[in-house]
Design an enzyme around this catalytic site. Sequence first.
Site, PDB file in Angstrom:
ATOM      1  N   PHE A  35     -39.954  14.833  16.856  1.00  0.00           N
ATOM      2  CA  PHE A  35     -39.034  13.558  16.843  1.00  0.00           C
ATOM      3  C   PHE A  35     -37.669  13.844  16.196  1.00  0.00           C
ATOM      4  CE2 PHE A  35     -37.551   9.031  15.933  1.00  0.00           C
ATOM      5  CZ  PHE A  35     -37.332   8.758  17.063  1.00  0.00           C
ATOM      6  N   PHE A  37     -36.410  16.607  15.164  1.00  0.00           N
ATOM      7  CA  PHE A  37     -36.025  17.568  15.597  1.00  0.00           C
ATOM      8  C   PHE A  37     -35.042  17.111  16.859  1.00  0.00           C
ATOM      9  CE2 PHE A  37     -35.356  21.141  18.762  1.00  0.00           C
ATOM     10  CZ  PHE A  37     -35.032  22.165  18.075  1.00  0.00           C
ATOM     11  N   GLU A 114     -48.605  14.301  34.636  1.00  0.00           N
ATOM     12  CA  GLU A 114     -49.600  15.056  33.948  1.00  0.00           C
ATOM     13  C   GLU A 114     -49.612  14.656  32.522  1.00  0.00           C
ATOM     14  OE1 GLU A 114     -48.451  19.135  34.832  1.00  0.00           O
ATOM     15  OE2 GLU A 114     -48.224  18.262  37.041  1.00  0.00           O
ATOM     16  N   LYS A 116     -49.013  16.256  28.841  1.00  0.00           N
ATOM     17  CA  LYS A 116     -48.148  17.282  28.254  1.00  0.00           C
ATOM     18  C   LYS A 116     -49.367  18.045  27.009  1.00  0.00           C
ATOM     19  CE  LYS A 116     -43.722  18.316  26.484  1.00  0.00           C
ATOM     20  NZ  LYS A 116     -44.101  19.079  25.559  1.00  0.00           N
ATOM     21  N   LYS A 313     -42.362  11.732  25.666  1.00  0.00           N
ATOM     22  CA  LYS A 313     -43.011  12.079  24.407  1.00  0.00           C
ATOM     23  C   LYS A 313     -43.592  11.002  23.553  1.00  0.00           C
ATOM     24  CE  LYS A 313     -42.078  15.958  22.395  1.00  0.00           C
ATOM     25  NZ  LYS A 313     -41.648  17.244  21.879  1.00  0.00           N
TER      26      LYS A 313
HETATM   27  S1  IVH Z   1     -44.089  21.641  33.375  1.00  0.00           S
HETATM   28  C1  IVH Z   1     -40.253  23.457  34.917  1.00  0.00           C
HETATM   29  N1  IVH Z   1     -46.098  20.485  32.459  1.00  0.00           N
HETATM   30  O1  IVH Z   1     -44.083  21.634  27.559  1.00  0.00           O
HETATM   31  C2  IVH Z   1     -41.602  22.820  34.368  1.00  0.00           C
HETATM   32  N2  IVH Z   1     -45.144  21.869  31.048  1.00  0.00           N
HETATM   33  O2  IVH Z   1     -41.386  20.871  26.514  1.00  0.00           O
HETATM   34  C3  IVH Z   1     -41.897  23.564  33.263  1.00  0.00           C
HETATM   35  N3  IVH Z   1     -46.144  21.641  28.705  1.00  0.00           N
HETATM   36  O3  IVH Z   1     -42.457  24.402  28.274  1.00  0.00           O
HETATM   37  C4  IVH Z   1     -43.066  22.728  32.597  1.00  0.00           C
HETATM   38  N4  IVH Z   1     -47.755  20.455  29.412  1.00  0.00           N
HETATM   39  O4  IVH Z   1     -44.916  24.620  27.491  1.00  0.00           O
HETATM   40  C5  IVH Z   1     -45.254  21.202  32.375  1.00  0.00           C
HETATM   41  N5  IVH Z   1     -48.158  19.249  32.339  1.00  0.00           N
HETATM   42  C6  IVH Z   1     -47.304  20.034  31.942  1.00  0.00           C
HETATM   43  C7  IVH Z   1     -46.981  20.480  30.526  1.00  0.00           C
HETATM   44  C8  IVH Z   1     -45.976  21.429  30.065  1.00  0.00           C
HETATM   45  C9  IVH Z   1     -47.358  20.950  28.254  1.00  0.00           C
HETATM   46  C10 IVH Z   1     -45.159  22.363  27.921  1.00  0.00           C
HETATM   47  C11 IVH Z   1     -44.726  23.652  28.547  1.00  0.00           C
HETATM   48  C12 IVH Z   1     -43.118  23.290  28.504  1.00  0.00           C
HETATM   49  C13 IVH Z   1     -42.891  22.262  27.507  1.00  0.00           C
HETATM   50  C14 IVH Z   1     -41.730  21.729  27.613  1.00  0.00           C
END
Ligand code: IVH
Length: 376
Positions: A35, A37, A114, A116, A313
Amino acid sequence: MNFQQAQIRAAYLRAEIQSHNIHYYVDNNPIITDFEFDLLMQELEGIEKKFPELTTLDSPTVKVGNDLSGELSQVVHKYPMMSLSNTYSTDELNDFFQRVNKNIVDEQVEYVCELKFDGTAIGLTYLEGVLQRAVTRGDGESGDDVTANVQTIQTIPIRLSGDNIPKQFEIRGEIFMPYHAFERLNNEREAIGEQPFANPRNGAAGSIKLLDSTEVARRGLDSFFYHLLGHDLPFDTHYQSLVHAKRWGFPVSEFYKKCRTPEEVFAYIKYWEDARKSLPYATDGVVIKVNSFSLQQRLGITSKSPRWAVAYKFKAEQAVTTLFSVDFQVGRTGAITPVANLEPILLAGTMVKRASLHNADQMELLDIRLNDTKKE
Ligand code: IVH
């Protein structure tokens, strides 16, 4: 703020962000929260928007963070490995929906939500159903080849099965370290006098780039996949790509959901803000993606992230505990790190009993005293 002040502030912010990127991506040992950052980043973006002539080609607002290790061989990504833009409030998320609706006026837009996953990004390429290569994000243009290490992760399929598998494609996802594996690893590290990892993300990122695959195999890494790329994919929505990826043998989290309105997206976020606390692995938000591939294409990309997706986030969890004592740990390179011994407390799924204080400056800044009770 006048131009000269903006110039000085932008240079300061860039240097700050650059140094935090090194703590995060290279040392796997961040000293500020995500946060904090993101606040630095937002301020720099604000300045560059007001004074576009201050934007540099290598500004962190334009380029994704760099986690290349220098010890592994590098591979150029066929499709650049992008990042996501972050939001922290419903207002910011509504801005995203508005931007999408401004560009897509002729169709009802569906979204997929989804979780994260908080680990480290990986891209796998498959040819005729067989794993060819596994590459980290690196600087977004090229990444480190970690195929040998990825092959030791039990949930990642080496050979796919099922119908309609494209001849060649790439699938991207997250390698993470479940809480139980993270705790075991840190206990082992402490027993031999090594510094524990600050969080499971750092544990995963540090482990996937080890040069010794047998050690990687021991570390209990796991993965989820969430993004398929290729020509001639046998479907036209993101939702269908997840359904197929699961059928072909990929670990796909079961918690994705199709949402037809922003209200449904907000309900998903509200549910997972709390429910995620009982998952056996770390998550740091929700990712919202436009479902249709053709609408994704119409929305396009910026220099570092797609316009068809956004991350919401969660605020990092915090807890209060007591500082018992401070140890000064000597690392293999001779560097001394102060480490706090805390009254054990459950935080974000793991029992925290020690925490790095990073260095003497940081200790002074925190004005650390024995028996203090402060937020972790
Ligand atoms: S989609 C172009 N889906 O979060 C779309 N990323 O802050 C690319 N991440 O680089 C990413 N869960 O390393 C996507 N369900 C999810 C994710 C996810 C974690 C990570 C991933 C991405 C970063 C971005």
